[in-house]
Structures are given as C-alpha cells and as structure tokens.
Design an enzyme around this catalytic site. Structure first.
Site, PDB file in Angstrom:
ATOM      1  N   LYS A 215     -29.644  -6.368 -22.408  1.00 57.94           N
ATOM      2  CA  LYS A 215     -29.270  -6.624 -23.814  1.00 57.94           C
ATOM      3  C   LYS A 215     -30.360  -7.347 -24.576  1.00 57.94           C
ATOM      4  O   LYS A 215     -30.157  -8.451 -25.113  1.00 57.94           O
ATOM      5  CB  LYS A 215     -27.953  -7.409 -23.897  1.00 57.94           C
ATOM      6  CG  LYS A 215     -26.787  -6.682 -23.238  1.00 57.94           C
ATOM      7  CD  LYS A 215     -25.471  -7.386 -23.513  1.00 57.94           C
ATOM      8  CE  LYS A 215     -24.291  -6.712 -22.871  1.00 57.94           C
ATOM      9  NZ  LYS A 215     -24.268  -6.785 -21.395  1.00 57.94           N
TER      10      LYS A 215
HETATM   11  P1  5BU Z   1     -16.203  -5.735 -15.397  1.00 60.37           P
HETATM   12  O1  5BU Z   1     -16.201  -6.481 -14.113  1.00 60.37           O
HETATM   13  O2  5BU Z   1     -15.732  -4.265 -15.219  1.00 60.37           O
HETATM   14  O3  5BU Z   1     -15.508  -6.465 -16.517  1.00 60.37           O
HETATM   15  O4  5BU Z   1     -17.751  -5.606 -15.786  1.00 60.37           O
HETATM   16  C1  5BU Z   1     -18.192  -5.051 -16.985  1.00 60.37           C
HETATM   17  C2  5BU Z   1     -19.692  -5.098 -17.060  1.00 60.37           C
HETATM   18  O5  5BU Z   1     -20.123  -4.477 -18.258  1.00 60.37           O
HETATM   19  C3  5BU Z   1     -20.286  -6.495 -17.089  1.00 60.37           C
HETATM   20  O6  5BU Z   1     -21.486  -6.463 -16.347  1.00 60.37           O
HETATM   21  C4  5BU Z   1     -20.589  -6.771 -18.551  1.00 60.37           C
HETATM   22  O7  5BU Z   1     -21.744  -7.574 -18.695  1.00 60.37           O
HETATM   23  C5  5BU Z   1     -20.841  -5.373 -19.090  1.00 60.37           C
HETATM   24  N1  5BU Z   1     -20.408  -5.196 -20.492  1.00 60.37           N
HETATM   25  C6  5BU Z   1     -19.103  -5.328 -20.900  1.00 60.37           C
HETATM   26  O8  5BU Z   1     -18.230  -5.629 -20.099  1.00 60.37           O
HETATM   27  N2  5BU Z   1     -18.766  -5.118 -22.191  1.00 60.37           N
HETATM   28  C7  5BU Z   1     -19.671  -4.780 -23.130  1.00 60.37           C
HETATM   29  O9  5BU Z   1     -19.317  -4.561 -24.306  1.00 60.37           O
HETATM   30  C8  5BU Z   1     -21.022  -4.652 -22.702  1.00 60.37           C
HETATM   31  C9  5BU Z   1     -21.348  -4.844 -21.389  1.00 60.37           C
HETATM   32 BR1  5BU Z   1     -22.260  -4.163 -23.934  1.00 60.37          BR
END
Ligand code: 5BU
Length: 474
Positions: A304
């Site tokens: 990012k």
């Molecule tokens: P989760 O464990 O499924 O919640 O992980 C989601 C990943 O995607 C996590 O590494 C976040 O940093 C990333 N992410 C997110 O969740 N939402 C967003 O809008 C963005 C990135 Br951009």
C-alpha cells in the site's frame, strides 16, 4: 462465377432497387451523409434475398463452427431465416422489448448455455445494434464472437466490436461498394471521392467495451489484459481453476513457507505483508519464489505505497525488503497522485510487474468517497501496461474486462472482527459484488487445518465464479 463477379452483380442490383442511394441525406443521429443504405427494401426482391444469403453462406459462413444463427432485429431477420434454412442450423430470435407476460424471455428458440451463436446483420456503423443483441445472447450463457454483415460502413464499428470480442466479416465495405458502382458507371468519380472523404471524416464514437466483464471467462479476459501480470493471473486462474489469493499474514519465515507447501496447489496468488515477518532474510525470498514457481502462483506484496513518487521509488527497490526484486505485483494508494504510479512504472523496464490500485477498502469507517474512487479509476487509465487491477468491493467500480477486481474481507459466513474488518461471503462478493480474485486470510490461516480449509474455500469460490460466467444468476 467467382465471388468478385457475384459481389459486383449484387452491388449493382442493390443500387438498382434503391437499397443504396447517393445524394444528401440526414441520418437518424442528425449527421449529413452523401450515401444512404436502406436494406429493408430487399424483402420485396426475393432474388436479391437469395443472392445475399447465398453469398453470406459461401463467403462468410462456410468455415465457421456455430450452433445457432441470430439476426439483429429487424432488417436482418429475413436473411437470418434464410441462412438458417440453407445451413440447417437453428435460429434464435431476440426480442427488442421483453414480453410483460408469460416467460419474459428476451431470446426465443431452444438453446443451452455454452453453445455458440453467429450474428447476422445488414449494416454496421458504430456496432451498437450488434452489441445489444450480443449482450442479450451472452446473458443467456451463449458464446458470441462472430458477426457476418452485408455492409461495413467503415466508421469505427468493426473496431468497437473487436473491442467487445466480436469479430466481423462483411460482404462489402463502403469503399468496396462504391468502387464497384463507379467501375460500372453507376456513380461519378466525384461522388466516389466525396463518399471516401466522408468515411474519413465521420467516424463513430468509440464505444466503451460493453462486454460485461462479469460474464466473460478468465481465459478470454487474459486476451484483453494489457498488463502482463494481469494476463498471467487470468491464465493461472483458468488453468488451475482457482481464484483464491491467500493472505499469508504470519510472522515467521518457516510458518509461511510450511503453509505454502501445503496449500500452494490451490491458490492463484499469495499476498504478503513482508514487514510483519520477524526473521525476514534473503533466503526467504529465494524459497518463496521457488515455491511460487513450482506451484504456479503469483506473489503480491500488499505494501500500500502512499508517499511521493521519489520516496515510493526507494521504498520499492531499496531497504531490507527490495520488494521490486521479487514481488510480481504490489498494492498502492492513489492518494498522493500519480507520482506513485510514475515511480513504480520507472522500474518496469526489464521485468513484468503490476500494481493493484486501492479504489475501496473493506474496513468499516474508511474515508474513501465515491469521488475518490472514480478519480482513482480515471488515474489508472493512463498506465495500461502497469495496472493489474483494483482492490475494491463493488462491481461498478470499473468496466474494463482486462483488469482484475481483487476483493479482501471474505469468509464463509458474513461477520466482523474486533478492529473494523468486514467479512462478506463468497456468493456475495463474486455474484453480487463482482470480485475476480478473492483474498482470504484468517478464514484459512487461523483454521485448525488450513490444508483442509483451503480446499473448502477454493471450491466455494470457484463454484460462484462458474455460476457467474454461465450468466444464470437467478
Ligand atoms: P483477513 O484475515 O481475511 O481479514 O485478511 C485480509 C487481508 O487483506 C489483510 O492482509 C489486509 O491487510 C488486507 N486488506 C483488507 O483486509 N482490506 C482491504 O481493504 C485491503 C487489504 Br486494501
């Protein structure tokens, strides 16, 4: 008689029955034109209908493989009917207005999703009428990639259609038609030159690709992608039959590599946050790349980037992580302006790299507004070789079928975590919200058995994708 002689004969015939007229005319859209085509009159001349359908069959259709023909309403309908009879292929009919009673179908006739349909049309100017019919047929799951046309006015229609994955073959172009008429002394040289000048000056507006990206299979979209990483990712998804991107948010090198060994065959991409790894070292990168090559998945570093271009350029190539050396693609914010993209683009010379631009976020209370989102998408248009797609949550964010919608915030049940993350289900993100690549982190990583859970996610996500491209959403 050869094709050329037959085409010449037809051109002269069309002129004699006033299907082609020269003079001063104003078109439907208010443009003045020195040449006017009205092929509706051919229904009064059975011999002309016969000539046209035989020529289309011999010249444009003979070597095509297809299951159905469909005429664009209404002028082409009688010709499509004749072709259906000559070629013994079934015909489909598109209703311009869907019935308000009964089945409400827009396509009449018997067909199955996955079958192919050939479009028949009389005249193509911008290509928009053909596209309306193509769209309705594709909604039914039919494959439509070819249209045969009597006359191509050479005013941008064939390019517009190609842009929408429809190739055209025409009996005449406006140029070839008027050259035949001139050669046969039906029109003066002055008139011929006037028409040629008119074609050059009057090009139809370029239509935005109206192929619904949501209905197009990944392998087709690979052909439309301009960024090499997007092309690769579409192809990997199509080959491995998975649109799952694993967000491997673990903090030690061995835990990450061990997990990837177990789940690598089921994912199209791994998403890393390399700055959370406590024992990061160069060897990790070498091993990560080896696993990625072996299992054929890509690496996305979710960095990012959000600084001025000069700083981003250093953050990308320098420091401990040297992300640009190993990540196939990275995420970036549009907030600082397109200096970020210029900086990343500057490192694209020797290797293919890509950027997912953040157009929306999954977290509650994020400050991205609709205006910010639209401006982000507009910024990306200037970097077609660099942009792989957008990180976003909604299908209306962008239209280009060559770009990828990457959607995080996914688990099998909708829920929230304690820090604002919002989870939607596979059905919701793929069928309603347009996700192409789905990011799952804790849903898999925090499960008792990630290797079992990864298959459950892969299957659920792929099932939704196949349902979406079949066009049968109800
Ligand atoms: P989760 O464990 O499924 O919640 O992980 C989601 C990943 O995607 C996590 O590494 C976040 O940093 C990333 N992410 C997110 O969740 N939402 C967003 O809008 C963005 C990135 Br951009």
């Amino acid at each position: 008689m050869g094709h050329d002689t037959k085409l010449e004969e037809l051109a002269i015939k069309l002129f004699s029955i006033d299907a082609v007229k020269m003079g001063e005319f104003t078109t439907k859209s208010g443009i003045k034109t020195p040449v006017y085509f009205d092929l509706r009159v051919i229904v009064s001349y059975p011999e002309v209908m016969e000539m046209i359908s035989n020529l289309l069959q011999e010249y444009a259709i003979k070597d095509c493989a297809y299951d159905h023909v469909c005429g664009v309403p209404y002028t082409a309908l009688p010709i499509a009917t004749l072709l259906s009879v000559i070629t013994k292929k079934s015909m489909l009919m598109r209703r311009k207005e869907t019935k308000s009673y009964g089945t409400k179908k827009s396509i009449e006739g018997h067909y199955k999703a996955g079958q192919t349909c050939l479009i028949i049309e009389d005249v193509v100017t911008s290509g928009s009428s053909v596209l309306e019919t193509v769209k309705d047929l594709r909604k039914e799951g039919l494959k439509v990639n070819k249209a045969v046309i009597i006359l191509d006015r050479e005013q941008g229609g064939s390019a517009n259609l190609l842009n929408n994955d429809v190739e055209i073959t025409s009996l005449f172009t406006m140029t070839s038609l008027i050259e035949i008429l001139y050669k046969n002394r039906k029109i003066t040289e002055e008139m011929m030159l006037k028409v040629k000048a008119y074609i050059k000056e009057t090009q139809a507006v370029v239509l935005e690709p109206s192929v619904d990206r949501l209905l197009l299979p990944y392998e087709k979209r690979a052909e439309l992608a301009t960024n090499q990483i997007a092309k690769q990712l579409f192809n990997i998804m199509a080959t491995k039959k998975t649109n799952l991107c694993l967000s491997v948010d673990l903090t030690s090198v061995t835990s990450i590599l061990d997990l990837l060994e177990k789940v690598g065959e089921h994912i199209c991409m791994v998403k890393t946050h390399v700055d959370i790894i406590e024992d990061f070292n160069k060897d990790f990168v070498t091993q990560l790349k080896q696993i990625a090559d072996r299992f054929n998945f890509l690496i996305l570093e979710d960095r990012k980037y959000a600084d001025i271009g000069h700083t981003v350029s250093m953050q990308y190539m320098k420091g401990v992580y040297k992300v640009g050396e190993w990540a196939d693609c990275v995420t970036a914010h549009s907030l600082p302006g397109d200096g970020v993209l210029k900086a990343l683009n500057g490192h694209m010379n020797s290797v293919s790299r890509g950027v997912f631009l953040l157009a929306e976020m999954s977290s509650e209370g994020n400050l991205i507004s609709p205006e910010y989102k639209d401006a982000t998408v507009a910024m990306a248009v200037k970097y077609p070789d660099l942009i792989t797609g957008f990180v976003c949550q909604n299908k209306d964010t962008f239209k280009d079928p060559g770009l990828i919608q990457l959607t995080p915030g996914v688990q099998l049940e909708s829920s929230k975590d304690s820090l604002g993350q919002v989870y939607n289900t596979p059905e919701k993100v793929i069928l309603e919200n347009g996700a192409d690549v789905i990011v799952v982190g804790r849903g898999i990583v925090a499960a008792k058995s990630p290797e079992t859970q990864v298959v459950i996610y892969k299957d659920a996500l792929w099932k939704c994708y196949t349902k979406r491209v079949s066009g049968k959403l109800e």
